[in-house]
Design an enzyme around this catalytic site. Structure first.
Site, PDB file in Angstrom:
ATOM      1  N   PRO A 128      65.415  48.889  55.611  1.00 29.69           N
ATOM      2  CA  PRO A 128      66.203  48.364  56.895  1.00 29.69           C
ATOM      3  C   PRO A 128      67.253  49.632  57.300  1.00 29.69           C
ATOM      4  CG  PRO A 128      66.619  47.337  54.857  1.00 29.69           C
ATOM      5  CD  PRO A 128      65.290  48.199  54.557  1.00 29.69           C
ATOM      6  N   HIS A 148      77.087  48.318  71.275  1.00 29.08           N
ATOM      7  CA  HIS A 148      77.831  49.135  70.426  1.00 29.08           C
ATOM      8  C   HIS A 148      77.707  50.518  70.827  1.00 29.08           C
ATOM      9  CE1 HIS A 148      78.710  46.220  66.826  1.00 29.08           C
ATOM     10  NE2 HIS A 148      79.053  45.688  67.979  1.00 29.08           N
ATOM     11  N   LYS A 170      65.105  50.025  62.240  1.00 29.81           N
ATOM     12  CA  LYS A 170      64.098  50.416  62.920  1.00 29.81           C
ATOM     13  C   LYS A 170      63.049  49.586  63.270  1.00 29.81           C
ATOM     14  CE  LYS A 170      66.065  54.094  64.378  1.00 29.81           C
ATOM     15  NZ  LYS A 170      66.925  53.613  65.772  1.00 29.81           N
ATOM     16  N   TYR A 219      78.405  51.731  57.484  1.00 30.15           N
ATOM     17  CA  TYR A 219      77.188  52.034  56.402  1.00 30.15           C
ATOM     18  C   TYR A 219      78.129  52.782  55.397  1.00 30.15           C
ATOM     19  CZ  TYR A 219      73.344  51.099  59.978  1.00 30.15           C
ATOM     20  OH  TYR A 219      72.480  50.597  60.717  1.00 30.15           O
ATOM     21  N   TYR A 250      69.340  57.204  65.720  1.00 30.45           N
ATOM     22  CA  TYR A 250      69.966  55.785  65.693  1.00 30.45           C
ATOM     23  C   TYR A 250      69.734  55.030  66.977  1.00 30.45           C
ATOM     24  CZ  TYR A 250      72.630  51.943  63.813  1.00 30.45           C
ATOM     25  OH  TYR A 250      72.804  50.752  63.421  1.00 30.45           O
TER      26      TYR A 250
HETATM   27  C1  PHB Z   1      71.437  43.633  60.172  1.00 27.54           C
HETATM   28  O1  PHB Z   1      72.512  43.113  60.977  1.00 27.54           O
HETATM   29  O2  PHB Z   1      70.852  42.550  59.510  1.00 27.54           O
HETATM   30  C2  PHB Z   1      71.138  45.153  59.922  1.00 27.54           C
HETATM   31  C3  PHB Z   1      71.926  45.852  60.846  1.00 27.54           C
HETATM   32  C4  PHB Z   1      71.750  47.142  60.702  1.00 27.54           C
HETATM   33  C5  PHB Z   1      70.642  47.737  59.807  1.00 27.54           C
HETATM   34  C6  PHB Z   1      70.164  46.745  58.732  1.00 27.54           C
HETATM   35  C7  PHB Z   1      70.297  45.494  59.196  1.00 27.54           C
HETATM   36  O3  PHB Z   1      70.632  48.844  59.536  1.00 27.54           O
END
Ligand code: PHB
Ligand code: APR
Length: 390
Positions: A293, A72, A297, A201, A385
């Site tokens: 989460p 990505h 990270k 997000y 990121y």
């Molecule tokens: C996930 O795919 O579980 C996931 C992806 C990004 C995040 C947290 C969890 O920031």
């Protein structure tokens, strides 16, 4: 029994370390409390920084990750019913992230360890660490009613937040910093195509939401929930309805729903224990630090700890030079604190905080609008990121 490095825990940190030491010709035994199936049953995040991808490649573990992982070059930020893309690739001079679940990383590591004939002990009970403040550390455990003992040079505590390693250090020798967030994440895994090509997000007045994925046919979604919520309270329908509410109308319309194949609630916490070395015990991964989460990270920090620790141990064994192990804690913590800061910031920006009210929500919306409109601000997000340099 004797080995050079006793590794406590067969999560990503322990298995990565085991693999890198094995490659360098250093003996290690992994001792894990649970069964392999239990370890593989845990669903965790799935976004790998380039440094983590590189480490897996160097260990010869890249084949499935490159075949099945999704590269990505951007993420989306949802805000005020809009969706804006942050061009990670363009803003960082060509860096990407790879979406490949932690479960798959762990499976690849377990298979490689087994194929290499490197020893692992699963379902070890009452694991205990001894004498790591002296020159001859030991680990003991029970299995099938029999007591076992392992003598080693060094113990690597890779046994996660609730493990025994950090708890074995006298509390006077450890400094801890902690922030517990006033909400949790309710996560659902479903056999449905992801709603968008890249992660979303979403900041919403009803609470945060995240649209993620494991593959082109398997999705992972999260919504912010109350700390005292229970999974049983959340039917699949209730989850999908709430998720739709928190997405911009176009995304909500495109959402494909289906039965959940996993549903769980996780609390959010930032935690750091310092130093990460005590005598001949070295902590790595979640045993030493936890991040919320948001930004994924956790696994990436475990991988950078392992790189530093394995470099240090290789230098110690190969060159008889203790400089790396002496500098281990400081080197790790410099990177850890930057990721703790980023994860805290991203969490603070995207979630509803009970105490901040409408004022807090408006400030977040203004900051996100600034972020997506400013090259400088979105570059700061993008470079964190994709992962800060090792
Ligand atoms: C996930 O795919 O579980 C996931 C992806 C990004 C995040 C947290 C969890 O920031
Ligand atoms: N003895 C032996 N093993 C133990 C003990 C113990 N007393 N306590 C815990 N363990 C094992 C756990 O069962 C688990 O398999 O240690 C392992 C730790 O693995 P993780 O919790 O996955 O931690 P880590 O390897 O540091 O991985 C970090 O995992 O938790 C996520 O978000 C985190 O993605 C990050 C990554």
């Amino acid at each position: 029994m004797r080995t050079q490095v006793a590794i406590i825990g067969a999560g990503p940190a322990g298995l990565l370390l085991g693999q890198r030491l094995h490659q360098a010709g250093i003996d290690a035994i992994v001792i894990e409390r649970r069964s392999p199936d239990y370890v593989l049953g845990r669903i965790r995040a799935g976004v790998l920084e380039q440094g983590t991808v590189d480490l897996l490649d160097e260990l010869g573990l890249g084949r499935r990750m490159h075949a099945e992982g999704l590269v990505h070059g951007g993420i989306n930020l949802g805000h005020r019913n809009l969706r804006d893309r942050v061009d990670l690739h363009g803003l960082t001079g060509g860096k990407n992230v790879t979406v490949y679940g932690q479960t798959e990383v762990t499976r690849d590591l377990m298979e490689a360890r087994q194929a290499a004939g490197a020893p692992s002990i699963y379902e070890a009970e009452q694991v205990a660490l001894h004498d790591f403040d002296g020159a001859a550390p030991r680990v003991t455990w029970r299995q099938g009613g029999v007591e076992h003992e392992l003598h080693c040079d060094v113990i690597a505590g890779c046994d996660g937040f609730h493990g025994v390693s950090r708890q074995s250090v006298p509390s006077s020798a450890l400094h801890t910093c902690e922030r517990v967030y006033p909400f949790g994440w309710l996560g659902v895994l479903s056999e449905t195509p992801p709603v968008a090509g890249e992660l979303i997000y979403s900041n919403h007045a009803r609470g945060f939401a995240l649209c993620s994925m494991r593959s082109l046919t398997r999705s992972r979604y999260y919504i912010q929930c109350a700390l005292d919520d229970h999974v049983e309270q959340w039917s699949d329908d209730a989850f999908w309805d709430e998720l739709r509410h928190r997405l911009d109308p176009e995304t909500a319309e495109a959402l494909v729903t289906g039965p959940s194949i996993e549903k769980s609630i996780a609390p959010l916490r930032s935690f750091v224990a310092e130093p990460m070395r005590f005598g001949r015990l070295f902590l790595a991964g979640d045993a030493a630090h936890i991040v919320p989460p948001t930004g994924a990270k956790g696994l990436n920090l475990a991988a950078s700890d392992v790189r530093y620790l394995s470099d240090a141990l290789i230098r110690y064994y190969r060159d008889n030079d203790a400089g790396g192990i002496d500098g281990y804690s400081e080197r790790c913590l410099a990177r850890v604190w930057k990721a703790v800061r980023f994860s805290w910031w991203f969490t603070s920006l995207m979630h509803r905080f009970p105490e901040t009210g409408e004022f807090g929500q408006k400030l977040q919306e203004a900051e996100i609008a600034y972020l997506v409109g400013s090259n400088a601000a979105s570059t700061a997000l993008a470079e964190n990121y994709v992962g800060l340099p090792l």
